[in-house]
Write an enzyme that holds these catalytic residues in place. Structure first.
Site, PDB file in Angstrom:
ATOM      1  N   SER A  53       7.201  -0.190  56.200  1.00 55.53           N
ATOM      2  CA  SER A  53       6.151  -0.478  54.722  1.00 55.53           C
ATOM      3  C   SER A  53       5.340  -1.903  55.127  1.00 55.53           C
ATOM      4  O   SER A  53       4.691  -1.862  56.156  1.00 55.53           O
ATOM      5  CB  SER A  53       6.732  -0.247  53.562  1.00 55.53           C
ATOM      6  OG  SER A  53       6.061   0.037  52.680  1.00 55.53           O
ATOM      7  N   ASP A  63       4.157  10.577  55.076  1.00 57.56           N
ATOM      8  CA  ASP A  63       4.248   9.317  54.808  1.00 57.56           C
ATOM      9  C   ASP A  63       2.784   9.156  54.171  1.00 57.56           C
ATOM     10  O   ASP A  63       2.037   9.106  55.225  1.00 57.56           O
ATOM     11  CB  ASP A  63       4.760   8.461  55.501  1.00 57.56           C
ATOM     12  CG  ASP A  63       5.011   6.927  54.940  1.00 57.56           C
ATOM     13  OD1 ASP A  63       4.742   6.940  53.920  1.00 57.56           O
ATOM     14  OD2 ASP A  63       5.450   6.031  55.733  1.00 57.56           O
ATOM     15  N   HIS A  77       8.586   8.500  53.196  1.00 52.99           N
ATOM     16  CA  HIS A  77       8.436   7.002  53.756  1.00 52.99           C
ATOM     17  C   HIS A  77       9.903   6.656  53.612  1.00 52.99           C
ATOM     18  O   HIS A  77       9.991   5.420  54.154  1.00 52.99           O
ATOM     19  CB  HIS A  77       7.700   6.297  52.590  1.00 52.99           C
ATOM     20  CG  HIS A  77       7.560   4.932  52.774  1.00 52.99           C
ATOM     21  ND1 HIS A  77       6.444   4.534  53.692  1.00 52.99           N
ATOM     22  CD2 HIS A  77       7.896   3.709  52.176  1.00 52.99           C
ATOM     23  CE1 HIS A  77       6.482   3.210  53.614  1.00 52.99           C
ATOM     24  NE2 HIS A  77       7.113   2.692  52.787  1.00 52.99           N
TER      25      HIS A  77
END
Length: 261
Positions: A19, A81, A196
């Site tokens: 991330s 994602d 994600h």
């Protein structure tokens, strides 16, 4: 300074992050590549990101390619994602504020083991935000093909798109943007956020598939557990696997007995 201290004792260095941590890892790697370039050092630097947002525009990407650093970066992006696709949309918007609130709720619910927390944002708001991002992603995909890219965020390095079915690796930036758009055309925001969080599963599948294929090509037997897969990858990366190829089955059997005990 800590990085430089570690670098003095290292033969190579790998940065990684998930991330926003992936963006930080990329920036660290770029800084170190610049530092090593100025000091004429040849220590290999590599960066692997998972679900990382984009960093800069096309000029930024071209600067990295000009220094021949594109091969130092591999960005892993799961099928649905939304994080790597987020910055194709304008930043200072009501929709972005909506996403951040929803994102924090979703991530917190996963940490405390309460998936129901994902549903705390109204479905209408989630659908509105997803339509907003997808519209800009589609527009960005069209502009990339047409060559109008000055103000767009732009990918650099290699991109590995992964799913439960497998993966595909792309280096061409236009193809990367088109793939980002095509793979999320028909999903919900909850699916995007859950994806994600699934990189560990995807990488585990890739490792297992890689080992099975490699062992099949070499006429051997593949590992039958994650412990054996990890051991085999460690041996292959160290070069020891070639020295003990004839004893591979014994090692797998020993590791299985170790796990059972």
């Amino acid at each position: 300074m800590q990085v430089l201290a570690v670098l003095e004792k290292s033969k190579s260095m790998v940065f990684t992050g998930h991330s926003f941590g992936g963006s930080i890892a990329s920036l660290y790697a770029l800084w170190l590549l610049c530092y090593l370039h100025s000091s004429s050092s040849s220590i290999p630097i590599f960066c692997i990101t998972f679900g990382s947002p984009l960093l800069g525009n096309e000029s930024f990407s071209r600067a990295i390619l000009r220094e021949r650093w594109g091969g130092n970066f591999c960005h892993v992006v799961s099928k649905h994602d939304i994080m790597p696709r987020l910055l194709f949309a304008p930043l200072l918007t009501h929709q972005l504020h909506l996403l951040l609130n929803h994102w924090h709720l979703s991530m917190a619910s996963q940490q405390i083991g309460n998936p129901a927390g994902v549903l705390q944002v109204p479905d209408e708001d989630k659908a509105e935000f997803l339509r907003f991002v997808l519209a800009y992603l589609e527009r960005s995909s069209q502009l990339a093909v047409e060559g109008e890219r000055r103000e767009m965020f732009w990918p650099f390095g290699s991109y590995l798109f992964c799913s439960k079915e497998g993966g595909i690796c792309l280096e061409n930036a236009v193809s990367v943007i088109k793939m980002m758009h095509l793979m999320v055309a028909t999903v919900s925001l909850d699916e995007c956020i859950m994806d994600h969080l699934n990189y560990g599963d995807y990488i585990g599948n890739f490792s297992s598939q890689f080992l099975k294929r490699r062992n099949f090509m070499q006429g051997g037997l593949g590992p039958c557990s994650s412990y054996e897969a990890g051991l085999a990858l460690a041996l292959q990366s160290s070069g020891l696997a070639w020295q003990i190829q004839g004893k591979k089955l014994d090692i797998f059997c020993s590791s299985s007995r170790h796990c059972d005990s």
